[in-house]
Design a protein around this motif. Structure first.
Motif, PDB file in Angstrom:
ATOM      1  N   ALA A   1       0.815  -1.224   0.000  1.00 40.84           N
ATOM      2  CA  ALA A   1       0.000   0.000   0.000  1.00 40.84           C
ATOM      3  C   ALA A   1       0.842   1.265   0.000  1.00 40.84           C
ATOM      4  N   GLU A   2       1.841   1.317   0.844  1.00 39.72           N
ATOM      5  CA  GLU A   2       2.617   2.550   1.025  1.00 39.72           C
ATOM      6  C   GLU A   2       3.317   2.983  -0.261  1.00 39.72           C
ATOM      7  N   LYS A   3       3.880   2.039  -1.002  1.00 40.91           N
ATOM      8  CA  LYS A   3       4.621   2.397  -2.213  1.00 40.91           C
ATOM      9  C   LYS A   3       3.708   2.941  -3.308  1.00 40.91           C
ATOM     10  N   CYS A   4       2.396   2.692  -3.184  1.00 41.21           N
ATOM     11  CA  CYS A   4       1.440   3.143  -4.194  1.00 41.21           C
ATOM     12  C   CYS A   4       0.762   4.462  -3.825  1.00 41.21           C
ATOM     13  N   GLU A   5       1.027   4.962  -2.622  1.00 39.99           N
ATOM     14  CA  GLU A   5       0.306   6.138  -2.132  1.00 39.99           C
ATOM     15  C   GLU A   5       0.508   7.354  -3.019  1.00 39.99           C
ATOM     16  N   GLU A   6       1.733   7.607  -3.435  1.00 38.97           N
ATOM     17  CA  GLU A   6       1.996   8.814  -4.231  1.00 38.97           C
ATOM     18  C   GLU A   6       1.323   8.768  -5.597  1.00 38.97           C
ATOM     19  N   VAL A   7       1.392   7.631  -6.266  1.00 36.29           N
ATOM     20  CA  VAL A   7       0.822   7.554  -7.617  1.00 36.29           C
ATOM     21  C   VAL A   7      -0.704   7.472  -7.601  1.00 36.29           C
ATOM     22  N   LEU A   8      -1.281   7.155  -6.444  1.00 35.57           N
ATOM     23  CA  LEU A   8      -2.741   7.066  -6.340  1.00 35.57           C
ATOM     24  C   LEU A   8      -3.327   8.240  -5.563  1.00 35.57           C
ATOM     25  N   ALA A   9      -2.601   9.348  -5.543  1.00 35.68           N
ATOM     26  CA  ALA A   9      -3.033  10.527  -4.791  1.00 35.68           C
ATOM     27  C   ALA A   9      -4.328  11.131  -5.328  1.00 35.68           C
ATOM     28  N   HIS A  10      -4.730  10.747  -6.550  1.00 36.76           N
ATOM     29  CA  HIS A  10      -5.952  11.295  -7.144  1.00 36.76           C
ATOM     30  C   HIS A  10      -7.216  10.675  -6.547  1.00 36.76           C
ATOM     31  N   LEU A  11      -7.055   9.692  -5.672  1.00 33.18           N
ATOM     32  CA  LEU A  11      -8.210   9.009  -5.077  1.00 33.18           C
ATOM     33  C   LEU A  11      -8.457   9.484  -3.646  1.00 33.18           C
ATOM     34  N   ASP A  12      -9.720   9.360  -3.209  1.00 31.97           N
ATOM     35  CA  ASP A  12     -10.069   9.624  -1.807  1.00 31.97           C
ATOM     36  C   ASP A  12      -9.794   8.343  -1.037  1.00 31.97           C
ATOM     37  N   ALA A  13      -8.543   8.174  -0.607  1.00 28.09           N
ATOM     38  CA  ALA A  13      -8.143   6.884  -0.052  1.00 28.09           C
ATOM     39  C   ALA A  13      -7.231   7.026   1.157  1.00 28.09           C
ATOM     40  N   ASN A  14      -7.327   6.033   2.032  1.00 28.72           N
ATOM     41  CA  ASN A  14      -6.365   5.862   3.112  1.00 28.72           C
ATOM     42  C   ASN A  14      -5.444   4.709   2.739  1.00 28.72           C
ATOM     43  N   PHE A  15      -4.212   4.747   3.247  1.00 29.27           N
ATOM     44  CA  PHE A  15      -3.225   3.723   2.936  1.00 29.27           C
ATOM     45  C   PHE A  15      -2.711   3.139   4.246  1.00 29.27           C
ATOM     46  N   VAL A  16      -2.950   1.853   4.448  1.00 26.98           N
ATOM     47  CA  VAL A  16      -2.562   1.171   5.686  1.00 26.98           C
ATOM     48  C   VAL A  16      -1.485   0.152   5.356  1.00 26.98           C
ATOM     49  N   GLN A  17      -0.261   0.459   5.757  1.00 25.53           N
ATOM     50  CA  GLN A  17       0.880  -0.423   5.494  1.00 25.53           C
ATOM     51  C   GLN A  17       0.948  -1.479   6.588  1.00 25.53           C
ATOM     52  N   THR A  18       0.649  -2.720   6.238  1.00 29.16           N
ATOM     53  CA  THR A  18       0.649  -3.796   7.225  1.00 29.16           C
ATOM     54  C   THR A  18       0.827  -5.129   6.518  1.00 29.16           C
ATOM     55  N   TYR A  19       0.916  -6.194   7.294  1.00 33.73           N
ATOM     56  CA  TYR A  19       1.060  -7.542   6.740  1.00 33.73           C
ATOM     57  C   TYR A  19      -0.173  -8.378   7.071  1.00 33.73           C
ATOM     58  N   PRO A  20      -0.467  -9.392   6.257  1.00 35.39           N
ATOM     59  CA  PRO A  20      -1.516 -10.337   6.657  1.00 35.39           C
ATOM     60  C   PRO A  20      -1.139 -10.982   7.985  1.00 35.39           C
ATOM     61  N   SER A  21      -2.120 -11.201   8.829  1.00 37.37           N
ATOM     62  CA  SER A  21      -1.870 -11.768  10.151  1.00 37.37           C
ATOM     63  C   SER A  21      -2.863 -12.894  10.440  1.00 37.37           C
ATOM     64  N   ALA A  22      -2.359 -13.938  11.074  1.00 29.80           N
ATOM     65  CA  ALA A  22      -3.222 -15.048  11.484  1.00 29.80           C
ATOM     66  C   ALA A  22      -4.269 -14.600  12.506  1.00 29.80           C
ATOM     67  N   LYS A  23      -4.074 -13.424  13.073  1.00 30.96           N
ATOM     68  CA  LYS A  23      -5.059 -12.854  13.997  1.00 30.96           C
ATOM     69  C   LYS A  23      -6.427 -12.744  13.350  1.00 30.96           C
ATOM     70  N   TYR A  24      -6.440 -12.509  12.031  1.00 26.73           N
ATOM     71  CA  TYR A  24      -7.692 -12.259  11.322  1.00 26.73           C
ATOM     72  C   TYR A  24      -8.187 -13.465  10.525  1.00 26.73           C
ATOM     73  N   MET A  25      -7.634 -14.637  10.796  1.00 20.75           N
ATOM     74  CA  MET A  25      -8.039 -15.825  10.040  1.00 20.75           C
ATOM     75  C   MET A  25      -9.142 -16.624  10.697  1.00 20.75           C
TER      76      MET A  25
END
Length: 224
Positions: free
Chosen positions: A164-188
């Motif tokens: 997500a973070e590496k795409c934030e600058e090129v996708l600045a034209h969108l109304d978006a939040n960018f959450v830099q994280t990893y998949p976690s077994a917490k959510y499985m």
């Protein structure tokens, strides 16, 4: 009442959890730049069982994050899950790694949740989900540029994942939040329990990770 061991190794995060009827009992995880999953995974499984105060023999199933993601990480996670399923004679389940990312952002007021797993350079593994976590498009490998997702202007979007973070600058034209994280077994837990209840079990003998792209080995440069 199903007790399920969850394994997530699709990125730098080596993550293990145990959940009972989707209630989290214990989580052990660590993000490692060196992808030391092979060294840590079985230790994390033992620690997780100890933390949940159960024996591995008490498990009803094992759920593994099948990909897309790191070739090496997926291979280690799936091999371990298959070995445990055989050894313990229990069922094996699998979930898409992108769906695991989506679980952390559902019902937060977004129109769209777009998970992104880094696939090097400006490419990501991604798909579109609605705000409740329901899939809208199929998983794909996508190169991100200034024209990406233009048709989604006006939507409230969250991009989530280690891409997500590496795409934030090129996708600045969108109304978006960018959450830099990893998949976690917490959510499985919720995903795994739903599949267990609907008997969506994998054939352990023939199951393979969802690599999405072919693995390409790069030669190491040598000094002349």
């Amino acid at each position: 009442m199903a007790t399920i061991l969850n394994i997530e190794t699709s990125t730098k995060n080596c993550s293990v959890s145990i959940a009972k009827d989707d209630e989290l009992l214990c989580l052990v995880e660590e993000a490692d730049e060196g992808y030391a999953h092979g060294e840590k995974l079985h230790q994390f499984i033992d620690w997780c069982a100890e933390g949940a105060s159960i024996s591995l023999k008490d498990l009803d199933a094992i759920c593994v994050s099948k990909g897309p993601g790191s070739y090496t990480g997926l291979r280690i996670g799936v091999s371990s899950a298959k070995g445990l399923a055989y050894g313990l004679d229990i069922k094996m389940l699998s979930v898409n790694s992108l769906e695991v990312l989506v679980q952390s952002q559902i019902n937060k007021g977004y129109d769209l949740i777009i998970p992104m797993i880094d696939a090097r350079r400006m490419e990501v593994y991604t798909a579109l989900f609605d705000g409740q976590g329901n899939p809208i498009t199929a998983t794909e490998a996508k190169v991100i540029d200034e024209t990406s997702f233009e048709d989604l202007k006006g939507k409230k979007i969250v991009f989530v994942g280690d891409g997500a973070e590496k795409c934030e600058e090129v996708l600045a034209h969108l109304d978006a939040n960018f959450v830099q994280t990893y998949p976690s077994a917490k959510y499985m837990g919720n995903l795994a329990n739903a599949k267990f209840e609907s008997n969506e079990f994998e054939d352990v003998a023939y199951f393979e990770p969802f690599y999405l792209k072919n693995f390409i080995a790069l030669k190491k440069k040598t000094d002349k």
